[in-house]
Design a protein around this motif. Structure first.
Motif, PDB file in Angstrom:
ATOM      1  N   LEU A 123     -31.505 -12.425  14.608  1.00 44.78           N
ATOM      2  CA  LEU A 123     -32.346 -11.403  13.987  1.00 44.78           C
ATOM      3  C   LEU A 123     -32.091 -11.190  12.614  1.00 44.78           C
ATOM      4  O   LEU A 123     -32.939 -10.687  11.739  1.00 44.78           O
ATOM      5  CB  LEU A 123     -31.576 -10.000  14.535  1.00 44.78           C
ATOM      6  CG  LEU A 123     -32.367  -9.658  16.067  1.00 44.78           C
ATOM      7  CD1 LEU A 123     -31.753  -8.297  16.482  1.00 44.78           C
ATOM      8  CD2 LEU A 123     -33.963  -9.238  15.439  1.00 44.78           C
ATOM      9  N   LEU A 124     -30.958 -11.342  12.076  1.00 47.44           N
ATOM     10  CA  LEU A 124     -30.411 -11.397  10.442  1.00 47.44           C
ATOM     11  C   LEU A 124     -31.251 -12.444   9.792  1.00 47.44           C
ATOM     12  O   LEU A 124     -31.930 -11.832   8.876  1.00 47.44           O
ATOM     13  CB  LEU A 124     -28.891 -11.664  10.338  1.00 47.44           C
ATOM     14  CG  LEU A 124     -28.076 -10.494  10.539  1.00 47.44           C
ATOM     15  CD1 LEU A 124     -26.736 -10.884   9.961  1.00 47.44           C
ATOM     16  CD2 LEU A 124     -28.736  -9.347   9.632  1.00 47.44           C
ATOM     17  N   VAL A 125     -31.362 -13.446  10.360  1.00 42.85           N
ATOM     18  CA  VAL A 125     -32.250 -14.528   9.595  1.00 42.85           C
ATOM     19  C   VAL A 125     -33.640 -14.268   9.716  1.00 42.85           C
ATOM     20  O   VAL A 125     -34.485 -14.063   8.411  1.00 42.85           O
ATOM     21  CB  VAL A 125     -32.179 -15.871  10.330  1.00 42.85           C
ATOM     22  CG1 VAL A 125     -33.252 -16.854   9.815  1.00 42.85           C
ATOM     23  CG2 VAL A 125     -30.769 -16.359  10.066  1.00 42.85           C
ATOM     24  N   PHE A 126     -34.269 -13.430  10.703  1.00 38.33           N
ATOM     25  CA  PHE A 126     -35.497 -13.146  10.802  1.00 38.33           C
ATOM     26  C   PHE A 126     -35.839 -11.977   9.926  1.00 38.33           C
ATOM     27  O   PHE A 126     -36.729 -11.726   9.108  1.00 38.33           O
ATOM     28  CB  PHE A 126     -35.781 -12.637  12.385  1.00 38.33           C
ATOM     29  CG  PHE A 126     -37.201 -12.272  12.588  1.00 38.33           C
ATOM     30  CD1 PHE A 126     -38.287 -13.144  12.517  1.00 38.33           C
ATOM     31  CD2 PHE A 126     -37.692 -11.121  12.628  1.00 38.33           C
ATOM     32  CE1 PHE A 126     -39.334 -13.148  12.863  1.00 38.33           C
ATOM     33  CE2 PHE A 126     -39.189 -10.794  13.003  1.00 38.33           C
ATOM     34  CZ  PHE A 126     -39.989 -11.655  13.081  1.00 38.33           C
ATOM     35  N   LEU A 127     -34.796 -10.987   9.733  1.00 36.01           N
ATOM     36  CA  LEU A 127     -34.959  -9.829   8.938  1.00 36.01           C
ATOM     37  C   LEU A 127     -34.998 -10.297   7.366  1.00 36.01           C
ATOM     38  O   LEU A 127     -35.538  -9.501   6.557  1.00 36.01           O
ATOM     39  CB  LEU A 127     -33.813  -8.750   9.164  1.00 36.01           C
ATOM     40  CG  LEU A 127     -34.272  -8.000  10.415  1.00 36.01           C
ATOM     41  CD1 LEU A 127     -32.943  -7.009  10.731  1.00 36.01           C
ATOM     42  CD2 LEU A 127     -35.409  -7.102  10.569  1.00 36.01           C
ATOM     43  N   LYS A 128     -34.270 -11.066   7.105  1.00 39.41           N
ATOM     44  CA  LYS A 128     -34.154 -11.656   5.567  1.00 39.41           C
ATOM     45  C   LYS A 128     -35.336 -12.386   5.290  1.00 39.41           C
ATOM     46  O   LYS A 128     -35.780 -12.184   4.369  1.00 39.41           O
ATOM     47  CB  LYS A 128     -32.872 -12.668   5.760  1.00 39.41           C
ATOM     48  CG  LYS A 128     -32.296 -12.877   4.274  1.00 39.41           C
ATOM     49  CD  LYS A 128     -30.859 -13.691   4.328  1.00 39.41           C
ATOM     50  CE  LYS A 128     -30.704 -13.762   2.846  1.00 39.41           C
ATOM     51  NZ  LYS A 128     -29.738 -14.979   2.622  1.00 39.41           N
ATOM     52  N   PHE A 129     -35.892 -13.178   6.142  1.00 42.43           N
ATOM     53  CA  PHE A 129     -37.355 -13.807   5.849  1.00 42.43           C
ATOM     54  C   PHE A 129     -38.314 -13.405   6.952  1.00 42.43           C
ATOM     55  O   PHE A 129     -38.795 -14.378   7.611  1.00 42.43           O
ATOM     56  CB  PHE A 129     -37.123 -15.393   6.088  1.00 42.43           C
ATOM     57  CG  PHE A 129     -36.338 -15.679   4.755  1.00 42.43           C
ATOM     58  CD1 PHE A 129     -36.422 -15.735   3.540  1.00 42.43           C
ATOM     59  CD2 PHE A 129     -34.917 -16.204   5.330  1.00 42.43           C
ATOM     60  CE1 PHE A 129     -35.381 -16.304   2.522  1.00 42.43           C
ATOM     61  CE2 PHE A 129     -33.839 -16.522   4.511  1.00 42.43           C
ATOM     62  CZ  PHE A 129     -34.151 -16.737   2.926  1.00 42.43           C
ATOM     63  N   PRO A 130     -38.594 -12.064   6.993  1.00 45.01           N
ATOM     64  CA  PRO A 130     -39.378 -11.707   8.135  1.00 45.01           C
ATOM     65  C   PRO A 130     -40.853 -12.329   8.068  1.00 45.01           C
ATOM     66  O   PRO A 130     -41.550 -12.444   9.075  1.00 45.01           O
ATOM     67  CB  PRO A 130     -39.570 -10.111   7.947  1.00 45.01           C
ATOM     68  CG  PRO A 130     -39.216  -9.916   6.454  1.00 45.01           C
ATOM     69  CD  PRO A 130     -38.393 -10.826   5.826  1.00 45.01           C
ATOM     70  N   LEU A 131     -41.455 -12.649   6.939  1.00 44.66           N
ATOM     71  CA  LEU A 131     -42.719 -12.966   6.808  1.00 44.66           C
ATOM     72  C   LEU A 131     -42.882 -14.457   6.267  1.00 44.66           C
ATOM     73  O   LEU A 131     -44.151 -14.947   6.230  1.00 44.66           O
ATOM     74  CB  LEU A 131     -43.529 -11.995   5.736  1.00 44.66           C
ATOM     75  CG  LEU A 131     -43.359 -10.675   6.398  1.00 44.66           C
ATOM     76  CD1 LEU A 131     -43.831  -9.542   5.290  1.00 44.66           C
ATOM     77  CD2 LEU A 131     -44.149 -10.164   7.447  1.00 44.66           C
ATOM     78  N   LEU A 132     -42.009 -15.115   6.005  1.00 43.49           N
ATOM     79  CA  LEU A 132     -42.175 -16.496   5.418  1.00 43.49           C
ATOM     80  C   LEU A 132     -42.967 -17.341   6.517  1.00 43.49           C
ATOM     81  O   LEU A 132     -42.307 -17.565   7.576  1.00 43.49           O
ATOM     82  CB  LEU A 132     -40.947 -17.219   5.073  1.00 43.49           C
ATOM     83  CG  LEU A 132     -40.370 -16.502   3.835  1.00 43.49           C
ATOM     84  CD1 LEU A 132     -39.020 -17.496   3.368  1.00 43.49           C
ATOM     85  CD2 LEU A 132     -41.230 -16.498   2.774  1.00 43.49           C
ATOM     86  N   GLY A 133     -44.227 -17.670   6.164  1.00 44.37           N
ATOM     87  CA  GLY A 133     -45.002 -18.663   6.900  1.00 44.37           C
ATOM     88  C   GLY A 133     -45.261 -18.004   8.128  1.00 44.37           C
ATOM     89  O   GLY A 133     -45.767 -18.856   8.988  1.00 44.37           O
ATOM     90  N   LEU A 134     -44.961 -16.762   8.401  1.00 42.32           N
ATOM     91  CA  LEU A 134     -45.268 -16.204   9.715  1.00 42.32           C
ATOM     92  C   LEU A 134     -46.714 -15.477   9.795  1.00 42.32           C
ATOM     93  O   LEU A 134     -47.317 -15.532  10.833  1.00 42.32           O
ATOM     94  CB  LEU A 134     -44.395 -15.315  10.503  1.00 42.32           C
ATOM     95  CG  LEU A 134     -42.924 -16.053  10.617  1.00 42.32           C
ATOM     96  CD1 LEU A 134     -41.723 -15.177  11.095  1.00 42.32           C
ATOM     97  CD2 LEU A 134     -42.918 -17.302  11.642  1.00 42.32           C
ATOM     98  N   VAL A 135     -46.800 -14.857   8.796  1.00 42.82           N
ATOM     99  CA  VAL A 135     -47.890 -13.594   8.897  1.00 42.82           C
ATOM    100  C   VAL A 135     -48.723 -14.144   7.646  1.00 42.82           C
ATOM    101  O   VAL A 135     -48.411 -14.548   6.579  1.00 42.82           O
ATOM    102  CB  VAL A 135     -47.564 -12.384   8.606  1.00 42.82           C
ATOM    103  CG1 VAL A 135     -48.781 -11.373   8.562  1.00 42.82           C
ATOM    104  CG2 VAL A 135     -46.562 -12.050   9.678  1.00 42.82           C
ATOM    105  N   GLU A 136     -50.321 -14.547   8.051  1.00 41.96           N
ATOM    106  CA  GLU A 136     -51.175 -14.773   6.901  1.00 41.96           C
ATOM    107  C   GLU A 136     -51.985 -13.402   6.908  1.00 41.96           C
ATOM    108  O   GLU A 136     -52.199 -12.603   7.852  1.00 41.96           O
ATOM    109  CB  GLU A 136     -51.834 -15.858   7.081  1.00 41.96           C
ATOM    110  CG  GLU A 136     -50.780 -17.173   7.368  1.00 41.96           C
ATOM    111  CD  GLU A 136     -51.622 -18.309   7.660  1.00 41.96           C
ATOM    112  OE1 GLU A 136     -52.950 -18.379   7.640  1.00 41.96           O
ATOM    113  OE2 GLU A 136     -50.819 -19.311   7.669  1.00 41.96           O
ATOM    114  N   ASP A 137     -52.877 -13.173   5.800  1.00 39.40           N
ATOM    115  CA  ASP A 137     -53.865 -12.274   5.798  1.00 39.40           C
ATOM    116  C   ASP A 137     -54.924 -12.770   6.895  1.00 39.40           C
ATOM    117  O   ASP A 137     -55.421 -13.797   6.875  1.00 39.40           O
ATOM    118  CB  ASP A 137     -54.592 -12.163   4.399  1.00 39.40           C
ATOM    119  CG  ASP A 137     -53.495 -11.788   3.211  1.00 39.40           C
ATOM    120  OD1 ASP A 137     -52.755 -10.872   3.701  1.00 39.40           O
ATOM    121  OD2 ASP A 137     -53.770 -12.237   2.085  1.00 39.40           O
ATOM    122  N   THR A 138     -55.303 -11.733   7.598  1.00 33.79           N
ATOM    123  CA  THR A 138     -56.295 -11.924   8.719  1.00 33.79           C
ATOM    124  C   THR A 138     -57.434 -10.740   8.445  1.00 33.79           C
ATOM    125  O   THR A 138     -58.492 -10.934   9.137  1.00 33.79           O
ATOM    126  CB  THR A 138     -55.822 -11.924  10.025  1.00 33.79           C
ATOM    127  OG1 THR A 138     -55.180 -10.797  10.214  1.00 33.79           O
ATOM    128  CG2 THR A 138     -54.999 -12.940  10.553  1.00 33.79           C
TER     129      THR A 138
END
Ligand code: NAG
Ligand code: NAG
Ligand code: NAG
Ligand code: NAG
Length: 208
Positions: free
Chosen positions: A6-21
């Motif tokens: 969870l900590l890792v996820f919170l630190k980099f919540p959006l890297l590579g995971l979410v793009e503009d749609t």
């Protein structure tokens, strides 16, 4: 273990995971960051501009509007892609920093971080990166906000290329970078309003 994940996820919540749609979401993010006012350009996106940074030894990072990235991810040069276009081009891509030296006192802004034209989509169906058939006017420059500055906005804009673009004489590879004005440039060269865009926030490198 779960906690660490969870900590890792919170630190980099959006890297590579979410793009503009969503065009509406990109427009909202531009508005929330005061970008149309700052750069004196209306923003009514018709297409999604995808900006993807290659990352050595890791997955590439595609921006979503407003993402804050560690500077080291932004070495670039990025790849560009256009989603939802009815035309294969030519397009102009421009990237500017309006926050130099700081967002509070942008006395030498804007600084162009990229300006290039004659970009084409190979196909409207298959997602391929834009490719350009002429050298950029100014090549991509990695963000370099000064120590102590708040993060800067790095704004990427896509334009339909105008007939006058190839003959423009306002900017070349030896021009001073300070006090660039994308709105004045777009108006003089006949680019009109951007048809797409996205942006990222990049702060100074943490001192070690
Ligand atoms: C850009 O070009 C496309 C395709 O020719 C056209 O549909 C669109 O209206 C143009 N947008 C602007 C803002 O000129
Ligand atoms: C751009 O310059 C070239 C060469 O000087 C000329 O042939 C062409 O007509 C010009 N195009 C425009 C749109 O001014
Ligand atoms: C480059 O642009 C500058 C203005 O920004 C101008 O003074 C200079 O003559 C141009 N150089 C060339 C080679 O066109
Ligand atoms: C940039 O140019 C626009 C006109 O296109 C003008 O309204 C604006 O004041 C200029 N911005 C700066 C910082 O000079």
């Amino acid at each position: 273990m779960l906690f660490q994940t969870l900590l890792v996820f919170l630190k980099f919540p959006l890297l590579g995971l979410v793009e503009d749609t969503s065009l509406a979401e990109v427009k909202r993010a531009f508005g929330a960051a005061n970008i149309p006012e700052t750069i004196h350009l209306p923003f009514q996106p018709q297409v999604l501009l995808k900006v993807t940074f290659p990352v050595v030894g890791a997955k590439p990072v595609t921006l979503h509007a407003g993402i804050q990235l560690p500077r080291k991810v932004t070495a670039g040069p990025p790849f560009y892609n256009v989603i939802g276009s009815q035309s294969k081009g030519p397009f102009v891509v421009a990237a500017v920093d309006p926050d130099v030296p700081t967002p509070q006192d942008p006395s030498v802004a804007q600084i162009p971080h990229f300006l290039g034209g004659n970009f084409f989509l190979k196909s409207l169906k298959a997602p391929t990166f834009l490719s350009n058939n002429t050298p950029a006017i100014t090549e991509f420059r990695q963000p370099r906000p000064h120590a102590g500055s708040d993060p800067h906005r790095y704004i990427f804009l896509l334009f339909n290329q105008s007939k006058g673009f190839d003959n423009q004489t306002l900017v070349n590879s030896t021009s001073s970078l300070a006090l660039f004005n994308i709105s004045a440039f777009a108006s003089t060269v006949g680019l009109g309003q951007p048809i797409g865009g996205t942006f990222m926030l990049v702060g100074p490198e943490p001192s070690t």
